[in-house]
Design an enzyme around this catalytic site. Structure first.
Site, PDB file in Angstrom:
ATOM      1  N   ARG A 140      43.301  34.456  49.931  1.00 12.58           N
ATOM      2  CA  ARG A 140      41.907  34.226  50.312  1.00 12.58           C
ATOM      3  C   ARG A 140      41.666  32.774  50.678  1.00 12.58           C
ATOM      4  NH1 ARG A 140      38.264  36.385  45.974  1.00 12.58           N
ATOM      5  NH2 ARG A 140      38.610  38.258  47.200  1.00 12.58           N
ATOM      6  N   TYR A 141      42.275  31.882  49.920  1.00  9.32           N
ATOM      7  CA  TYR A 141      42.083  30.447  50.142  1.00  9.32           C
ATOM      8  C   TYR A 141      43.228  29.915  51.007  1.00  9.32           C
ATOM      9  CZ  TYR A 141      38.824  30.616  46.152  1.00  9.32           C
ATOM     10  OH  TYR A 141      37.785  30.894  45.300  1.00  9.32           O
ATOM     11  N   ARG A 144      46.575  28.742  48.646  1.00 12.46           N
ATOM     12  CA  ARG A 144      47.023  29.375  47.406  1.00 12.46           C
ATOM     13  C   ARG A 144      46.786  30.884  47.425  1.00 12.46           C
ATOM     14  NH1 ARG A 144      42.377  26.837  47.127  1.00 12.46           N
ATOM     15  NH2 ARG A 144      40.704  27.335  45.660  1.00 12.46           N
ATOM     16  N   CYS A 153      47.637  45.466  30.477  1.00  9.91           N
ATOM     17  CA  CYS A 153      47.106  44.373  29.661  1.00  9.91           C
ATOM     18  C   CYS A 153      47.314  44.700  28.189  1.00  9.91           C
ATOM     19  CB  CYS A 153      45.610  44.199  29.890  1.00  9.91           C
ATOM     20  SG  CYS A 153      45.213  43.247  31.352  1.00  9.91           S
ATOM     21  N   CYS A 157      39.379  44.418  28.542  1.00 10.22           N
ATOM     22  CA  CYS A 157      38.036  43.864  28.425  1.00 10.22           C
ATOM     23  C   CYS A 157      37.077  44.773  29.164  1.00 10.22           C
ATOM     24  CB  CYS A 157      37.978  42.474  29.054  1.00 10.22           C
ATOM     25  SG  CYS A 157      39.303  41.393  28.493  1.00 10.22           S
ATOM     26  N   CYS A 160      35.986  43.933  32.802  1.00  8.38           N
ATOM     27  CA  CYS A 160      37.118  43.535  33.658  1.00  8.38           C
ATOM     28  C   CYS A 160      36.804  43.642  35.148  1.00  8.38           C
ATOM     29  CB  CYS A 160      38.330  44.398  33.344  1.00  8.38           C
ATOM     30  SG  CYS A 160      39.763  43.990  34.376  1.00  8.38           S
ATOM     31  N   ARG A 162      39.021  43.693  37.405  1.00  6.74           N
ATOM     32  CA  ARG A 162      40.024  44.557  38.038  1.00  6.74           C
ATOM     33  C   ARG A 162      40.128  45.902  37.349  1.00  6.74           C
ATOM     34  NH1 ARG A 162      43.059  39.583  38.377  1.00  6.74           N
ATOM     35  NH2 ARG A 162      42.066  38.552  40.133  1.00  6.74           N
ATOM     36  N   ASP A 322      31.137  39.185  36.884  1.00 11.68           N
ATOM     37  CA  ASP A 322      31.109  39.830  38.198  1.00 11.68           C
ATOM     38  C   ASP A 322      30.336  41.150  38.131  1.00 11.68           C
ATOM     39  OD1 ASP A 322      32.663  37.887  39.511  1.00 11.68           O
ATOM     40  OD2 ASP A 322      34.516  38.798  38.779  1.00 11.68           O
ATOM     41  N   ASP A 359      32.014  33.967  41.458  1.00 15.52           N
ATOM     42  CA  ASP A 359      32.944  34.445  42.469  1.00 15.52           C
ATOM     43  C   ASP A 359      32.113  35.291  43.426  1.00 15.52           C
ATOM     44  OD1 ASP A 359      35.430  34.680  43.682  1.00 15.52           O
ATOM     45  OD2 ASP A 359      36.440  35.001  41.759  1.00 15.52           O
ATOM     46  N   LYS A 366      35.207  31.273  44.818  1.00 11.10           N
ATOM     47  CA  LYS A 366      34.453  30.729  43.685  1.00 11.10           C
ATOM     48  C   LYS A 366      33.496  29.648  44.168  1.00 11.10           C
ATOM     49  CE  LYS A 366      38.322  31.581  40.560  1.00 11.10           C
ATOM     50  NZ  LYS A 366      39.254  32.103  41.582  1.00 11.10           N
TER      51      LYS A 366
END
Ligand SMILES: *Cc1c(COP(=O)(O)O)cnc(C)c1O
Length: 398
Positions: A140-141, A144, A153, A157, A160, A162, A322, A359, A366
């Protein structure tokens, strides 16, 4: 549940074994282990694979450990193929078994609000799938990439980002064929100087699998900076073995961003895990998701940031939660985040002040949010506000 004499004896006798293995066990975790895993030795408790094998995942197990509220009970029963529940026994030992409002527990045990989807929410609010150049690689950037290497995981959470891809289909790991395709892309894209390994949680993978990835990335000359995002040091500190640290240090500069939510997470075990990583030369940063009734106050955040500094972790980001499907009960107004930053900046060291970011939905990346200290210009002066709200004129001739 009574503590049985024999189990008690076995545990007491392995405290020293645990000490030999070089890992702390706090009183609270010890009591939890005795009560719910009376057959386990401290050596087993301290074994990260034992912790993963014995995760609390189903209604029956959760009911044995927690007094579930009707909402928690219904949500766990009706999860279906949504984000599963998975809690390491160690992390469960930090939660209040009687209080559904316990902040850490709120992040791990679903409630029926999770099934309430508002029109502003989405399964992939950051449009990561749109920016995926090959499966698992989000570019995206300009300089990076985000490299998703597993969908497993240690704990899931409830907020989450994702949730759409983690913990699904038997919690399988991404495969080597996919890694190879990502690595081919990275070799061809010389503008990428920075790779962030994430998932899922890459530190749940075996040492040799992590090393395979790190060595392949290090073999690409234009990749300078390798980072890994993980919650493992907070929820499964036993994973941070001397062997893992010895392996990671071969791939420096290697940095780690650790997901922390609440000051109660920073236990003696976590101190030890972070200390091992820091001693291996791994710079440690933190990432925290701002969530309602978990960490949405200045006091809680300040306490967390201070504890992180003492564990040699430099606060990096606070994320606005998010707008993931079913996250309405976790989200706070943006002003709450700004107030928290205001309550930190100047009131404590700048090292304890992370960057507050949103984000952007749709893949905008971000975006930092900063309380307004610049009040405007008056001729040859700019007018500034300090952390106490006093105004100051700074000479700055045009
Ligand atoms: C967060 C993120 C990164 C890393 O951003 P930093 O600000 O450098 O930590 C890279 N790619 C994607 C898609 C991200 O979401």
């Amino acid at each position: 549940m009574p503590i049985q004499g024999a189990a008690n004896h076995r545990l007491n006798s392995v405290v020293e074994e645990g000490a030999d293995a070089g890992f702390n066990v706090s009183q609270r975790s010890m009591a939890f282990c005795r009560r719910h895993f009376p057959e386990a030795t401290i050596a087993q408790w301290n074994d990260w694979k034992w912790q993963l094998r014995n995760r609390l995942k189903d209604l029956k197990t959760l009911e044995r450990v927690f007094e579930l509220s009707p909402s928690e009970h219904a949500a766990v029963r009706e999860l279906g193929d949504a984000l599963p529940v998975g809690i390491t026994p160690y992390y469960a030992s930090l939660m209040d078994p009687k209080d559904p409002q316990d902040p850490i527990r709120r992040t791990m045990i679903p409630v029926t609000n999770e099934f309430v989807k508002s029109p502003v929410e989405a399964d992939d609010p950051l449009s990561e799938d749109h920016d995926m150049v090959v499966p698992g690689l989000v570019h995206r950037y300009p300089d990076r990439v985000l490299f998703l290497v597993t969908n497993f995981c240690a704990t899931y959470c409830r907020y989450c980002t994702r949730a759409r891809l983690v913990g699904k289909t038997g919690e399988y790991h991404f495969n080597f064929k996919q890694y190879e395709a990502a690595i081919e892309y990275l070799k061809a894209h010389t503008e990428v100087r920075d790779v962030l390994l994430s998932g899922g949680d890459p530190l749940t993978m075996a040492d040799d699998r992590i090393e395979w990835l790190l060595s392949r990335l290090r073999a690409i000359p234009h990749i300078q900076f390798i980072r890994l995002g993980s919650k493992v040091p907070a929820v499964l500190p036993q994973r941070i073995t001397p062997e893992l640290c010895a392996m990671l240090r071969k791939y420096h500069p290697f940095w780690l961003s650790i997901h922390f939510m609440h000051p109660a997470e920073v236990t003696p075990e976590v101190h030890q895990a972070c200390g091992r990583l820091a001693d291996a030369g791994v710079p440690l940063g933190s990432q925290t998701v701002l969530t309602r009734d978990v960490n949405d106050s200045v006091d809680t955040m300040k306490s967390l940031m201070h504890k992180l500094l003492m564990a040699r972790v430099r606060p990096y980001y606070i994320y606005q939660c998010d707008p993931i499907s079913g996250s309405g009960h976790f989200r706070t107004p943006v002003e709450t985040g700004l107030k928290i930053i205001e309550g930190l900046r100047g009131h404590t060291t700048g090292y304890a002040v992370p960057q507050y970011v949103i984000d952007a939905p749709g893949g905008g990346g971000k975006i930092p949010l900063v309380p307004e200290y610049y009040q405007g210009r008056e001729g040859d002066f700019v007018v500034l506000r300090n952390f106490e709200g006093k105004t100051y004129r700074y000479p700055d001739p045009v």
